[in-house]
Write an enzyme that holds these catalytic residues in place. Structure first.
Site, PDB file in Angstrom:
ATOM      1  N   ALA A  10     -18.647 -39.593   2.156  1.00 33.13           N
ATOM      2  CA  ALA A  10     -17.697 -38.790   2.266  1.00 33.13           C
ATOM      3  C   ALA A  10     -16.513 -38.821   1.845  1.00 33.13           C
ATOM      4  O   ALA A  10     -15.831 -39.611   1.233  1.00 33.13           O
ATOM      5  CB  ALA A  10     -17.543 -39.267   4.185  1.00 33.13           C
ATOM      6  N   MET A  11     -15.653 -38.286   1.639  1.00 35.11           N
ATOM      7  CA  MET A  11     -14.181 -37.970   1.289  1.00 35.11           C
ATOM      8  C   MET A  11     -12.965 -38.977   2.393  1.00 35.11           C
ATOM      9  O   MET A  11     -13.776 -39.682   3.129  1.00 35.11           O
ATOM     10  CB  MET A  11     -13.230 -36.455   2.269  1.00 35.11           C
ATOM     11  CG  MET A  11     -13.829 -35.458   1.728  1.00 35.11           C
ATOM     12  SD  MET A  11     -13.450 -34.903  -0.178  1.00 35.11           S
ATOM     13  CE  MET A  11     -11.372 -34.834   0.051  1.00 35.11           C
ATOM     14  N   GLU A  80     -16.713 -37.269  -9.636  1.00 41.77           N
ATOM     15  CA  GLU A  80     -16.781 -36.363  -8.937  1.00 41.77           C
ATOM     16  C   GLU A  80     -17.841 -35.564  -9.337  1.00 41.77           C
ATOM     17  O   GLU A  80     -18.249 -34.302  -9.981  1.00 41.77           O
ATOM     18  CB  GLU A  80     -15.556 -35.367  -9.455  1.00 41.77           C
ATOM     19  CG  GLU A  80     -14.697 -35.717  -9.088  1.00 41.77           C
ATOM     20  CD  GLU A  80     -14.101 -36.052  -7.328  1.00 41.77           C
ATOM     21  OE1 GLU A  80     -14.693 -35.474  -6.621  1.00 41.77           O
ATOM     22  OE2 GLU A  80     -13.236 -35.768  -6.729  1.00 41.77           O
ATOM     23  N   ALA A  81     -19.098 -35.946  -9.532  1.00 48.37           N
ATOM     24  CA  ALA A  81     -20.653 -35.502 -10.148  1.00 48.37           C
ATOM     25  C   ALA A  81     -21.118 -34.252  -9.248  1.00 48.37           C
ATOM     26  O   ALA A  81     -21.665 -33.571  -9.850  1.00 48.37           O
ATOM     27  CB  ALA A  81     -21.143 -36.923  -9.532  1.00 48.37           C
ATOM     28  N   GLN A  82     -20.197 -34.064  -7.874  1.00 45.17           N
ATOM     29  CA  GLN A  82     -21.013 -32.740  -7.066  1.00 45.17           C
ATOM     30  C   GLN A  82     -20.767 -32.230  -7.583  1.00 45.17           C
ATOM     31  O   GLN A  82     -21.253 -30.956  -7.710  1.00 45.17           O
ATOM     32  CB  GLN A  82     -20.257 -32.791  -6.127  1.00 45.17           C
ATOM     33  CG  GLN A  82     -18.671 -32.833  -5.666  1.00 45.17           C
ATOM     34  CD  GLN A  82     -17.770 -33.667  -5.155  1.00 45.17           C
ATOM     35  OE1 GLN A  82     -18.726 -34.837  -5.974  1.00 45.17           O
ATOM     36  NE2 GLN A  82     -16.762 -33.883  -5.282  1.00 45.17           N
ATOM     37  N   CYS A 137     -15.312 -42.198  10.771  1.00 41.32           N
ATOM     38  CA  CYS A 137     -14.139 -40.977  11.637  1.00 41.32           C
ATOM     39  C   CYS A 137     -13.777 -41.848  12.010  1.00 41.32           C
ATOM     40  O   CYS A 137     -14.021 -42.820  11.982  1.00 41.32           O
ATOM     41  CB  CYS A 137     -15.468 -40.520  12.316  1.00 41.32           C
ATOM     42  SG  CYS A 137     -15.030 -38.837  13.439  1.00 41.32           S
ATOM     43  N   CYS A 139     -13.076 -41.392  14.926  1.00 42.13           N
ATOM     44  CA  CYS A 139     -13.670 -42.487  16.470  1.00 42.13           C
ATOM     45  C   CYS A 139     -14.484 -43.871  16.036  1.00 42.13           C
ATOM     46  O   CYS A 139     -14.499 -44.139  16.822  1.00 42.13           O
ATOM     47  CB  CYS A 139     -14.735 -40.635  16.752  1.00 42.13           C
ATOM     48  SG  CYS A 139     -16.251 -40.991  15.725  1.00 42.13           S
ATOM     49  N   CYS A 173     -17.561 -38.017  11.987  1.00 40.88           N
ATOM     50  CA  CYS A 173     -18.907 -38.538  11.664  1.00 40.88           C
ATOM     51  C   CYS A 173     -19.366 -37.243  12.027  1.00 40.88           C
ATOM     52  O   CYS A 173     -18.773 -36.031  12.453  1.00 40.88           O
ATOM     53  CB  CYS A 173     -18.941 -39.168  13.445  1.00 40.88           C
ATOM     54  SG  CYS A 173     -18.253 -38.202  14.701  1.00 40.88           S
ATOM     55  N   HIS A 176     -18.489 -34.892  15.359  1.00 44.81           N
ATOM     56  CA  HIS A 176     -17.187 -34.607  15.373  1.00 44.81           C
ATOM     57  C   HIS A 176     -16.617 -33.195  14.520  1.00 44.81           C
ATOM     58  O   HIS A 176     -16.169 -32.742  15.193  1.00 44.81           O
ATOM     59  CB  HIS A 176     -15.728 -35.261  15.113  1.00 44.81           C
ATOM     60  CG  HIS A 176     -16.191 -36.188  16.775  1.00 44.81           C
ATOM     61  ND1 HIS A 176     -16.155 -37.725  16.563  1.00 44.81           N
ATOM     62  CD2 HIS A 176     -15.277 -35.831  17.880  1.00 44.81           C
ATOM     63  CE1 HIS A 176     -15.736 -38.521  17.634  1.00 44.81           C
ATOM     64  NE2 HIS A 176     -15.018 -36.816  18.610  1.00 44.81           N
TER      65      HIS A 176
END
Length: 330
Positions: A10-11, A80-82, A137, A139, A173, A176
């Site tokens: 994730a970022m 940045e392969a996405q 996340c 949380c 997550c 959220h």
């Protein structure tokens, strides 16, 4: 035998930092590793990959890979392969299978809507090894989703690709992300897209020209309340022992709630291991605010607000000319 790797996260999971370190490790062993990124990603400049941690490395565009003698390289690293197309992923598969050169791809798995990118779709389908780079996340749970934040709220619609960093995206997550619930209060370091906060910065320093003098070479921190920027601070390293708080501002509708004070205390804790002294320049009426944290008057920058960078700027304080500099021993 060489393999195609897809390392996703994730970022904020330090994917680019990992990619740069892998390249460094190859070079340290006397081998060559080629850094590649899609041309679409231009946030860090032409042919540069950059991490939020400050690491950067030169690269080529994926669209240029046919112009390179790949036999000179022991590994190909793709950031940045996405953003890759299916044809580009196919080409990477050919490089692995036909040239026996390992290819390591780093990128997001899914977009802000929870849908796979084209590049990640085919990497998930064809990679020999798929690895997750973890982050958390607000949380404390594992963050697996990338939320796009617009006006303090989690966006559900829009273009799939809108380039941005901490100013536009946050890792959450699944729970959220689904509920759209952002952190009640958190401090984020902003490494890219600092100018997105210019209106807030100008609440404290009304000259964009003056802000430009320190913004990019300094660190920016934003205190977020439920996804909304409440206070912002910019701190720069003057030398090995001294840092300076160049800008501290709170959004007009959120003043009087202690957010700026909370951010100052956070910065003091953050910079204590790095510096011996913290400076802050301000006007006379604002000195008591900083004195509450232990700052003491140090010296005056005479005629500071007469600088040409403030030409035409109207200050709230009449006939403002000198900056008062306070100092805190860390």
């Amino acid at each position: 035998m060489a393999k195609l790797y897809f390392r996703y996260g994730a970022m904020g999971s330090s994917k680019t930092a990992n990619a740069i370190m892998v390249q460094y490790n190859y070079h340290e062993r006397g081998q060559n590793a080629l850094m590649v990124k899609p041309r679409l990603d231009n946030r860090d400049g032409e042919r540069i990959v950059g991490s939020r941690s400050g690491l950067s490395a030169p690269c080529i565009y994926m669209e240029e890979i046919e112009n390179v003698d790949l036999s000179a390289y022991n590994c190909i690293i793709v950031d940045e392969a996405q953003f890759l197309t299916k044809n580009q992923v196919t080409r990477l598969v050919e490089i692995v299978d036909e040239m026996n050169i390992p290819v390591i791809c780093y990128g997001l798995r899914a977009d802000f809507r929870g849908e796979l990118f084209e590049g990640s779709t085919w990497l998930m389908a064809w990679a020999d090894t798929i690895e997750e780079i973890k982050t958390v996340c607000w949380c404390g749970r594992k963050a697996t989703c990338n939320a796009r934040v617009v006006d303090g709220k989690v966006a559900r619609e829009g273009e799939q690709i809108v380039l941005g960093g901490n100013e536009s995206y946050v890792a959450l997550c699944r729970r959220h992300w689904r509920s759209g619930e952002l952190a009640p209060l958190e401090v984020r370091k902003i490494s890219a897209g600092k100018k997105a906060y210019l209106p807030l910065l100008m609440e404290a320093d009304p000259s964009e020209k003056m802000i430009d003098r320190y913004l990019e070479k300094s660190e920016m921190y934003v205190l977020m309340i439920n996804g909304q920027a409440a206070s912002v601070a910019v701190v720069g390293q003057v030398d090995d022992e001294v840092c300076e708080l160049y800008n501290l501002a709170t959004a007009p509708g959120l003043r009087g709630k202690g957010y700026a004070s909370r951010l100052v205390r956070h910065l003091i804790r953050l910079y204590q291991p790095r510096c011996k002294r913290m400076l802050v320049g301000t006007s006379q009426p604002l000195m008591p605010f900083y004195e509450r944290f232990g700052f003491k008057y140090s010296f005056t920058r005479e005629g500071f607000f007469l600088d040409e960078g403030y030409a035409g700027v109207q200050f709230d304080e009449e006939n403002l000319q000198d900056m008062q500099v306070l100092e805190l021993a860390l």
